[in-house]
Motif scaffolding. Structure first.
Motif, PDB file in Angstrom:
ATOM      1  N   MET A  15       0.852  -1.305  -0.057  1.00 19.12           N
ATOM      2  CA  MET A  15       0.011  -0.081  -0.133  1.00 19.12           C
ATOM      3  C   MET A  15       1.039   1.272   0.011  1.00 19.12           C
ATOM      4  SD  MET A  15      -2.915   1.476   2.794  1.00 19.12           S
ATOM      5  CE  MET A  15      -3.781   2.826   2.438  1.00 19.12           C
ATOM      6  N   ILE A  16       0.400   2.158  -0.930  1.00 20.36           N
ATOM      7  CA  ILE A  16       1.060   3.782  -0.688  1.00 20.36           C
ATOM      8  C   ILE A  16      -0.135   4.403  -0.087  1.00 20.36           C
ATOM      9  CG2 ILE A  16       1.955   5.539  -2.063  1.00 20.36           C
ATOM     10  CD1 ILE A  16       2.917   3.660  -4.102  1.00 20.36           C
ATOM     11  N   GLY A  17       0.345   5.060   1.069  1.00 20.30           N
ATOM     12  CA  GLY A  17      -0.883   5.749   1.670  1.00 20.30           C
ATOM     13  C   GLY A  17      -0.611   7.147   1.777  1.00 20.30           C
ATOM     14  N   GLY A  18      -1.490   7.973   2.276  1.00 18.68           N
ATOM     15  CA  GLY A  18      -1.246   9.593   2.400  1.00 18.68           C
ATOM     16  C   GLY A  18      -0.534   9.671   3.632  1.00 18.68           C
ATOM     17  N   ASN A  19      -0.761  10.965   4.374  1.00 14.44           N
ATOM     18  CA  ASN A  19      -0.295  11.283   5.561  1.00 14.44           C
ATOM     19  C   ASN A  19      -0.911  10.535   6.566  1.00 14.44           C
ATOM     20  OD1 ASN A  19       0.522  12.644   7.893  1.00 14.44           O
ATOM     21  ND2 ASN A  19       0.648  14.654   7.044  1.00 14.44           N
ATOM     22  N   ILE A  20       0.045   9.592   7.352  1.00 12.71           N
ATOM     23  CA  ILE A  20      -0.537   8.864   8.620  1.00 12.71           C
ATOM     24  C   ILE A  20      -1.158   9.361   9.789  1.00 12.71           C
ATOM     25  CG2 ILE A  20       1.376   8.748   9.737  1.00 12.71           C
ATOM     26  CD1 ILE A  20      -1.051   5.810   9.147  1.00 12.71           C
ATOM     27  N   GLU A  21      -0.690  10.814   9.753  1.00 14.30           N
ATOM     28  CA  GLU A  21      -1.355  11.798  10.665  1.00 14.30           C
ATOM     29  C   GLU A  21      -2.790  12.335  10.192  1.00 14.30           C
ATOM     30  OE1 GLU A  21       1.495  14.731  11.733  1.00 14.30           O
ATOM     31  OE2 GLU A  21       2.966  13.359  12.630  1.00 14.30           O
ATOM     32  N   ASP A  22      -2.918  12.077   9.355  1.00 14.59           N
ATOM     33  CA  ASP A  22      -4.361  12.367   8.679  1.00 14.59           C
ATOM     34  C   ASP A  22      -5.504  11.729   9.078  1.00 14.59           C
ATOM     35  OD1 ASP A  22      -6.744  13.202   7.055  1.00 14.59           O
ATOM     36  OD2 ASP A  22      -5.880  13.212   5.394  1.00 14.59           O
ATOM     37  N   VAL A  23      -6.362  11.966   9.909  1.00 17.55           N
ATOM     38  CA  VAL A  23      -7.328  11.138  10.752  1.00 17.55           C
ATOM     39  C   VAL A  23      -8.503  11.029   9.797  1.00 17.55           C
ATOM     40  CG1 VAL A  23      -6.738  11.704  13.165  1.00 17.55           C
ATOM     41  CG2 VAL A  23      -8.192  13.127  11.985  1.00 17.55           C
ATOM     42  N   ILE A  24      -8.666  11.849   8.851  1.00 20.31           N
ATOM     43  CA  ILE A  24      -9.871  11.886   7.991  1.00 20.31           C
ATOM     44  C   ILE A  24      -9.678  10.969   6.875  1.00 20.31           C
ATOM     45  CG2 ILE A  24     -11.382  13.512   6.413  1.00 20.31           C
ATOM     46  CD1 ILE A  24     -11.447  14.182   9.389  1.00 20.31           C
ATOM     47  N   ALA A  25      -8.685  10.861   6.103  1.00 23.32           N
ATOM     48  CA  ALA A  25      -8.466   9.873   5.126  1.00 23.32           C
ATOM     49  C   ALA A  25      -7.241   9.062   5.193  1.00 23.32           C
ATOM     50  CB  ALA A  25      -8.440  10.624   3.751  1.00 23.32           C
ATOM     51  N   GLY A  26      -6.095   9.558   6.003  1.00 25.30           N
ATOM     52  CA  GLY A  26      -4.921   8.766   5.934  1.00 25.30           C
ATOM     53  C   GLY A  26      -5.138   7.683   6.769  1.00 25.30           C
ATOM     54  N   GLN A  27      -5.234   7.797   8.351  1.00 23.45           N
ATOM     55  CA  GLN A  27      -5.423   6.656   8.990  1.00 23.45           C
ATOM     56  C   GLN A  27      -6.486   5.560   8.517  1.00 23.45           C
ATOM     57  OE1 GLN A  27      -5.578   7.926  12.856  1.00 23.45           O
ATOM     58  NE2 GLN A  27      -3.930   9.242  12.902  1.00 23.45           N
ATOM     59  N   PRO A  28      -7.836   6.077   8.265  1.00 21.71           N
ATOM     60  CA  PRO A  28      -8.925   5.008   7.994  1.00 21.71           C
ATOM     61  C   PRO A  28      -8.699   4.068   6.689  1.00 21.71           C
ATOM     62  CG  PRO A  28      -9.747   7.215   8.313  1.00 21.71           C
ATOM     63  CD  PRO A  28      -8.185   7.428   8.295  1.00 21.71           C
ATOM     64  N   ARG A  29      -7.954   4.904   5.866  1.00 20.34           N
ATOM     65  CA  ARG A  29      -7.710   3.951   4.461  1.00 20.34           C
ATOM     66  C   ARG A  29      -6.718   3.043   4.671  1.00 20.34           C
ATOM     67  NH1 ARG A  29      -8.272   8.732  -0.038  1.00 20.34           N
ATOM     68  NH2 ARG A  29     -10.111   9.485   0.676  1.00 20.34           N
ATOM     69  N   VAL A  30      -5.614   3.207   5.584  1.00 19.06           N
ATOM     70  CA  VAL A  30      -4.569   2.234   6.003  1.00 19.06           C
ATOM     71  C   VAL A  30      -5.394   1.233   6.771  1.00 19.06           C
ATOM     72  CG1 VAL A  30      -2.516   1.683   7.518  1.00 19.06           C
ATOM     73  CG2 VAL A  30      -2.687   3.732   6.043  1.00 19.06           C
ATOM     74  N   GLU A  31      -6.413   1.439   7.674  1.00 16.95           N
ATOM     75  CA  GLU A  31      -7.083   0.520   8.535  1.00 16.95           C
ATOM     76  C   GLU A  31      -7.982  -0.379   7.795  1.00 16.95           C
ATOM     77  OE1 GLU A  31      -9.251   3.098  11.139  1.00 16.95           O
ATOM     78  OE2 GLU A  31      -7.349   3.682  12.457  1.00 16.95           O
ATOM     79  N   GLY A  32      -8.611   0.065   6.588  1.00 19.95           N
ATOM     80  CA  GLY A  32      -9.339  -0.623   5.928  1.00 19.95           C
ATOM     81  C   GLY A  32      -8.359  -1.633   4.957  1.00 19.95           C
ATOM     82  N   TYR A  33      -7.176  -1.234   4.538  1.00 19.36           N
ATOM     83  CA  TYR A  33      -6.242  -2.287   3.854  1.00 19.36           C
ATOM     84  C   TYR A  33      -6.042  -3.189   4.961  1.00 19.36           C
ATOM     85  CZ  TYR A  33      -1.422  -3.571   2.865  1.00 19.36           C
ATOM     86  OH  TYR A  33      -0.146  -4.239   2.686  1.00 19.36           O
ATOM     87  N   LYS A  34      -5.519  -3.034   6.122  1.00 24.46           N
ATOM     88  CA  LYS A  34      -5.130  -3.930   7.119  1.00 24.46           C
ATOM     89  C   LYS A  34      -6.465  -4.755   7.347  1.00 24.46           C
ATOM     90  CE  LYS A  34      -1.578  -1.383   9.331  1.00 24.46           C
ATOM     91  NZ  LYS A  34      -0.869  -0.769  10.534  1.00 24.46           N
ATOM     92  N   GLN A  35      -7.592  -4.433   7.517  1.00 19.05           N
ATOM     93  CA  GLN A  35      -8.850  -5.276   8.060  1.00 19.05           C
ATOM     94  C   GLN A  35      -9.151  -6.154   6.768  1.00 19.05           C
ATOM     95  OE1 GLN A  35     -10.923  -4.785  10.789  1.00 19.05           O
ATOM     96  NE2 GLN A  35     -11.222  -7.038  10.000  1.00 19.05           N
ATOM     97  N   ALA A  36      -8.852  -5.918   5.546  1.00 22.11           N
ATOM     98  CA  ALA A  36      -9.149  -6.698   4.282  1.00 22.11           C
ATOM     99  C   ALA A  36      -8.018  -7.811   4.484  1.00 22.11           C
ATOM    100  CB  ALA A  36      -9.196  -6.062   2.954  1.00 22.11           C
ATOM    101  N   LEU A  37      -6.959  -7.524   4.510  1.00 22.49           N
ATOM    102  CA  LEU A  37      -5.941  -8.686   4.839  1.00 22.49           C
ATOM    103  C   LEU A  37      -6.188  -9.511   5.834  1.00 22.49           C
ATOM    104  CD1 LEU A  37      -2.371  -6.539   4.106  1.00 22.49           C
ATOM    105  CD2 LEU A  37      -3.792  -7.877   2.166  1.00 22.49           C
ATOM    106  N   ALA A  38      -6.344  -8.809   6.846  1.00 24.63           N
ATOM    107  CA  ALA A  38      -6.787  -9.927   8.097  1.00 24.63           C
ATOM    108  C   ALA A  38      -7.900 -10.708   8.051  1.00 24.63           C
ATOM    109  CB  ALA A  38      -7.100  -8.784   9.347  1.00 24.63           C
ATOM    110  N   ASN A  39      -8.905 -10.038   7.386  1.00 26.61           N
ATOM    111  CA  ASN A  39     -10.203 -11.059   7.097  1.00 26.61           C
ATOM    112  C   ASN A  39      -9.965 -12.189   6.203  1.00 26.61           C
ATOM    113  OD1 ASN A  39     -11.518  -9.093   8.378  1.00 26.61           O
ATOM    114  ND2 ASN A  39     -13.170  -9.078   6.926  1.00 26.61           N
TER     115      ASN A  39
END
Length: 334
Positions: free
Chosen positions: A182-206
């Motif tokens: 994954m290439i993400g945006g700013n990890i400190e960005d709670v609006i789009a940065g963090q949630p998109r990383v979390e979604g990526y990780k959740q899919a892998l975990a599932n």
């Protein structure tokens, strides 16, 4: 020749007060009188002074919209939807470019207050305490677009970023990929940065796939340059990847360009999926598979919500908009 309200009154054989009431949609006159006034306005080609009308009605018939980057395709699609709704409802739009990290946000909020706008659309930027205090002092409705605030009670229109990122990654897995970066945006960005990383990780975990931090590269933002610069580092740290989820189309296209420089063929050697479905995604070589946000519809819905708040004086419910995968040619089934 420039005509005045007195000329209209004389032409229609009514008082200037009656003309003013017709112009501002007030009561106190007959249908026949209204038709006489409107006919006189048409015959003279009279153009009401918007500012003067605003003084009477306490409305400017204008909306303010703030973008962090007004020239981007992301912003232009949202603006198209906003202007469509505003035009249908008889209002104009003042567009403000707040620049990266909101360097000019307070300046523009103060300007919009001076212009007496009837409502504000606040796009893709975090609401700080300073911004909220200024917005509250203006006493006009506010709707957030492609952002939200857990701290302040402001309605919003956006896609569920975590869910959309999950959908993108899940799509890659269903296309046979198991080693996904994954290439993400700013990890400190709670609006789009963090949630998109979390979604990526959740899919892998599932799918019971391993989550490796070296498979994720965080950028300063979501731009083409960010994607171009991040891609070589990602491939160096994880050379066995078969697919990459990029957290914006601009990031994805930067990665595609960087891959071309490195001699990596997309999608034969590496698949890439983006996020947004900007017009440029369809023009890319190869055309980019991406998760679509209905940006134009989001702008239209946000403006309609704002008009409802303005006309009825109520707080409307926030809206989560649907997302979907748009399949093109940058992802290969393996």
């Amino acid at each position: 020749m420039s005509y005045t309200i007195k000329d209209v009154a004389k032409q229609a054989n009514v008082s200037t007060a009656t003309v003013s009431r017709v112009l501002n949609g007030l009561s106190g006159y007959s249908k026949e009188t209204e038709e006489k006034v409107l006919r006189a306005i048409k015959e003279l080609g009279y153009m009401p002074n918007a500012f003067a009308r605003g003084l009477v009605s306490n409305k400017s018939n204008t909306l303010g919209i703030l973008f962090p980057e007004v020239s981007s395709q992301f912003s232009s699609k949202i603006l198209r939807g906003v202007e469509e709704a505003a035009h249908e409802l008889g209002s104009s739009v003042i567009v403000c470019n707040t620049a990266s990290q909101g360097q000019r946000t307070m300046k523009y909020l103060e300007l919009l207050s001076e212009k007496r706008v009837d409502g504000i659309l606040f796009v893709s930027e975090k609401i700080t305490e300073e911004y909220y205090k200024q917005l509250k002092s203006m006493k006009v409705p506010v709707v957030l677009v492609s952002t939200e605030s857990y701290q302040y009670p402001l309605p919003f229109v956006k896609v569920d970023d975590k869910h959309a990122a999950f959908t993108a990654t899940d799509y890659l897995v269903k296309m046979g990929h198991r080693k996904i970066g994954m290439i993400g945006g700013n990890i400190e960005d709670v609006i789009a940065g963090q949630p998109r990383v979390e979604g990526y990780k959740q899919a892998l975990a599932n799918h019971e796939l391993s989550i490796k931090e070296e498979n994720i590269k965080h950028s300063k933002g979501f731009s083409f340059k960010d994607g171009f610069n991040s891609f070589p580092d990602l491939i160096k740290s994880a050379p066995d990847l078969t697919a990459v989820f990029a957290a914006s189309d601009s990031l994805a296209l930067g990665a595609v360009s960087s891959a071309y420089r490195l001699g990596i063929k997309i999608p034969d050697q590496l698949s890439i999926i983006g996020y947004d479905n900007l017009p440029i995604a369809e023009m890319a070589i190869p055309p980019l598979t991406t998760v679509a946000q209905p940006l134009e519809q989001m702008g239209k819905v946000a403006a309609e919500m704002l008009f409802t708040m303005m006309s009825k004086g109520i707080i409307v419910e926030s809206r989560i908009m649907p997302h979907s995968v748009v399949e093109r040619e940058s992802v290969k089934r393996i």
